[in-house]
Write a protein that holds these residues in place. Structure first.
Motif, PDB file in Angstrom:
ATOM      1  N   ASP A  44     -13.734  12.561   0.063  1.00 55.45           N
ATOM      2  CA  ASP A  44     -13.640  11.324  -0.711  1.00 55.45           C
ATOM      3  C   ASP A  44     -12.777  10.325   0.064  1.00 55.45           C
ATOM      4  O   ASP A  44     -12.033  10.699   0.964  1.00 55.45           O
ATOM      5  CB  ASP A  44     -13.008  11.646  -2.076  1.00 55.45           C
ATOM      6  CG  ASP A  44     -12.857  10.431  -2.966  1.00 55.45           C
ATOM      7  OD1 ASP A  44     -13.753   9.562  -2.963  1.00 55.45           O
ATOM      8  OD2 ASP A  44     -11.829  10.343  -3.663  1.00 55.45           O
ATOM      9  N   PHE A  45     -12.861   9.057  -0.292  1.00 50.80           N
ATOM     10  CA  PHE A  45     -12.072   8.027   0.395  1.00 50.80           C
ATOM     11  C   PHE A  45     -10.864   7.602  -0.435  1.00 50.80           C
ATOM     12  O   PHE A  45      -9.733   7.895  -0.097  1.00 50.80           O
ATOM     13  CB  PHE A  45     -12.964   6.827   0.742  1.00 50.80           C
ATOM     14  CG  PHE A  45     -12.259   5.786   1.566  1.00 50.80           C
ATOM     15  CD1 PHE A  45     -11.962   6.027   2.902  1.00 50.80           C
ATOM     16  CD2 PHE A  45     -11.890   4.574   1.006  1.00 50.80           C
ATOM     17  CE1 PHE A  45     -11.296   5.075   3.667  1.00 50.80           C
ATOM     18  CE2 PHE A  45     -11.234   3.623   1.753  1.00 50.80           C
ATOM     19  CZ  PHE A  45     -10.935   3.867   3.091  1.00 50.80           C
ATOM     20  N   ASP A  46     -11.113   6.918  -1.554  1.00 47.11           N
ATOM     21  CA  ASP A  46     -10.019   6.382  -2.377  1.00 47.11           C
ATOM     22  C   ASP A  46      -9.253   7.506  -3.064  1.00 47.11           C
ATOM     23  O   ASP A  46      -9.829   8.309  -3.784  1.00 47.11           O
ATOM     24  CB  ASP A  46     -10.570   5.396  -3.422  1.00 47.11           C
ATOM     25  CG  ASP A  46     -11.187   4.174  -2.771  1.00 47.11           C
ATOM     26  OD1 ASP A  46     -10.426   3.354  -2.249  1.00 47.11           O
ATOM     27  OD2 ASP A  46     -12.432   4.069  -2.764  1.00 47.11           O
ATOM     28  N   HIS A  62      -5.128   4.944  -3.890  1.00 41.67           N
ATOM     29  CA  HIS A  62      -6.037   4.213  -4.777  1.00 41.67           C
ATOM     30  C   HIS A  62      -5.637   2.741  -4.868  1.00 41.67           C
ATOM     31  O   HIS A  62      -4.541   2.415  -5.307  1.00 41.67           O
ATOM     32  CB  HIS A  62      -6.001   4.793  -6.199  1.00 41.67           C
ATOM     33  CG  HIS A  62      -6.996   5.873  -6.413  1.00 41.67           C
ATOM     34  ND1 HIS A  62      -8.345   5.647  -6.485  1.00 41.67           N
ATOM     35  CD2 HIS A  62      -6.840   7.202  -6.562  1.00 41.67           C
ATOM     36  CE1 HIS A  62      -8.974   6.783  -6.675  1.00 41.67           C
ATOM     37  NE2 HIS A  62      -8.076   7.748  -6.723  1.00 41.67           N
ATOM     38  N   TYR A  99      -8.725   0.584  -5.126  1.00 39.15           N
ATOM     39  CA  TYR A  99     -10.105   0.121  -5.242  1.00 39.15           C
ATOM     40  C   TYR A  99     -10.175  -1.166  -6.056  1.00 39.15           C
ATOM     41  O   TYR A  99      -9.520  -1.257  -7.074  1.00 39.15           O
ATOM     42  CB  TYR A  99     -10.959   1.213  -5.896  1.00 39.15           C
ATOM     43  CG  TYR A  99     -12.421   0.879  -5.959  1.00 39.15           C
ATOM     44  CD1 TYR A  99     -13.249   1.180  -4.902  1.00 39.15           C
ATOM     45  CD2 TYR A  99     -12.961   0.260  -7.072  1.00 39.15           C
ATOM     46  CE1 TYR A  99     -14.598   0.871  -4.946  1.00 39.15           C
ATOM     47  CE2 TYR A  99     -14.301  -0.057  -7.124  1.00 39.15           C
ATOM     48  CZ  TYR A  99     -15.118   0.247  -6.056  1.00 39.15           C
ATOM     49  OH  TYR A  99     -16.452  -0.059  -6.091  1.00 39.15           O
ATOM     50  N   THR A 120     -18.204   8.951  -1.145  1.00 43.78           N
ATOM     51  CA  THR A 120     -17.446   7.986  -1.927  1.00 43.78           C
ATOM     52  C   THR A 120     -18.354   7.207  -2.865  1.00 43.78           C
ATOM     53  O   THR A 120     -19.562   7.104  -2.642  1.00 43.78           O
ATOM     54  CB  THR A 120     -16.694   7.013  -0.981  1.00 43.78           C
ATOM     55  OG1 THR A 120     -15.993   6.043  -1.740  1.00 43.78           O
ATOM     56  CG2 THR A 120     -17.634   6.321  -0.014  1.00 43.78           C
ATOM     57  N   ARG A 133     -18.033   4.096  -3.155  1.00 45.71           N
ATOM     58  CA  ARG A 133     -18.192   2.775  -2.524  1.00 45.71           C
ATOM     59  C   ARG A 133     -19.619   2.581  -2.015  1.00 45.71           C
ATOM     60  O   ARG A 133     -20.233   3.507  -1.504  1.00 45.71           O
ATOM     61  CB  ARG A 133     -17.209   2.623  -1.361  1.00 45.71           C
ATOM     62  CG  ARG A 133     -15.783   2.470  -1.803  1.00 45.71           C
ATOM     63  CD  ARG A 133     -14.831   2.448  -0.625  1.00 45.71           C
ATOM     64  NE  ARG A 133     -13.470   2.215  -1.055  1.00 45.71           N
ATOM     65  CZ  ARG A 133     -12.865   1.036  -0.990  1.00 45.71           C
ATOM     66  NH1 ARG A 133     -13.483  -0.002  -0.469  1.00 45.71           N
ATOM     67  NH2 ARG A 133     -11.628   0.897  -1.434  1.00 45.71           N
ATOM     68  N   ASN A 153     -22.270   9.389   2.593  1.00 40.29           N
ATOM     69  CA  ASN A 153     -22.960   9.494   1.300  1.00 40.29           C
ATOM     70  C   ASN A 153     -24.359  10.093   1.442  1.00 40.29           C
ATOM     71  O   ASN A 153     -25.280   9.717   0.728  1.00 40.29           O
ATOM     72  CB  ASN A 153     -23.031   8.136   0.604  1.00 40.29           C
ATOM     73  CG  ASN A 153     -21.694   7.715   0.035  1.00 40.29           C
ATOM     74  OD1 ASN A 153     -20.794   8.524  -0.156  1.00 40.29           O
ATOM     75  ND2 ASN A 153     -21.544   6.433  -0.233  1.00 40.29           N
ATOM     76  N   ASP A 184     -11.280  16.119  -2.526  1.00 45.25           N
ATOM     77  CA  ASP A 184     -11.312  14.982  -3.442  1.00 45.25           C
ATOM     78  C   ASP A 184     -10.074  15.032  -4.320  1.00 45.25           C
ATOM     79  O   ASP A 184      -9.707  16.107  -4.812  1.00 45.25           O
ATOM     80  CB  ASP A 184     -12.575  15.082  -4.295  1.00 45.25           C
ATOM     81  CG  ASP A 184     -12.850  13.867  -5.146  1.00 45.25           C
ATOM     82  OD1 ASP A 184     -11.905  13.135  -5.500  1.00 45.25           O
ATOM     83  OD2 ASP A 184     -14.025  13.654  -5.487  1.00 45.25           O
TER      84      ASP A 184
END
Length: 146
Positions: free
Chosen positions: A6-8, A14, A16, A44, A46, A69, A95
């Motif tokens: 995961d990214f955020d 966080h 976003y 993600t 996104r 993704n 995550d």
């Protein structure tokens, strides 16, 4: 292993839709996992420009993903998805929304490297703390000495 990341909240804090500060050792750990021949997929929520920004953030730090993704690099993305979720085939998902919270990246690396579950990692950590009179070397020192 194929590892979906995961990214955020996992690679960055966080913020976003903005991009937060990098979580300490996230990029370094992911690059080390790549050097050990693991395939990393950026996974993600996104999309569009926000996704492009996240990919570029990582790229500027020397982190390129095997796929984004998707299960593989050239996987076609349907123009009209039948469901809003993306099902990935990965061996592991990293995550911050897992049960509990995201362990620090040193713990994540050690668990992957040693093949330990989080429960085993914690028991090893507490056991070594209670059995030793001397302070154990930090994971990062042990990891980079190899």
């Amino acid at each position: 292993m194929i590892i979906a990341v995961d990214f955020d909240g996992t690679i960055v804090e966080h913020r976003y839709p903005e991009i937060g500060k990098e979580i300490p050792f996230a990029i370094a750990t992911l690059k080390k996992l790549q050097a050990e021949r693991h395939l990393l997929i950026l996974w993600t929520v996104r999309e569009g420009v926000l996704l492009d920004n996240a990919v570029e953030f990582c790229r500027k730090r020397g982190l390129e993903f095997y796929a984004i993704n998707a299960n593989y690099p050239d996987e076609p993305i349907p123009s009209q998805p039948t469901c809003p979720c993306r099902k990935l085939q990965a061996d592991l998902f990293i995550d911050d929304r897992n049960v509990g919270k995201l362990p620090d990246w040193g713990a994540i690396y050690e668990m992957l490297h040693e093949g330990w579950s989080y429960r085993r990692y914690l028991s090893m950590l507490y056991e070594s703390d209670s059995n030793s009179k001397h302070k154990k070397k930090s994971l990062w020192r042990r990891m980079w000495e190899k």
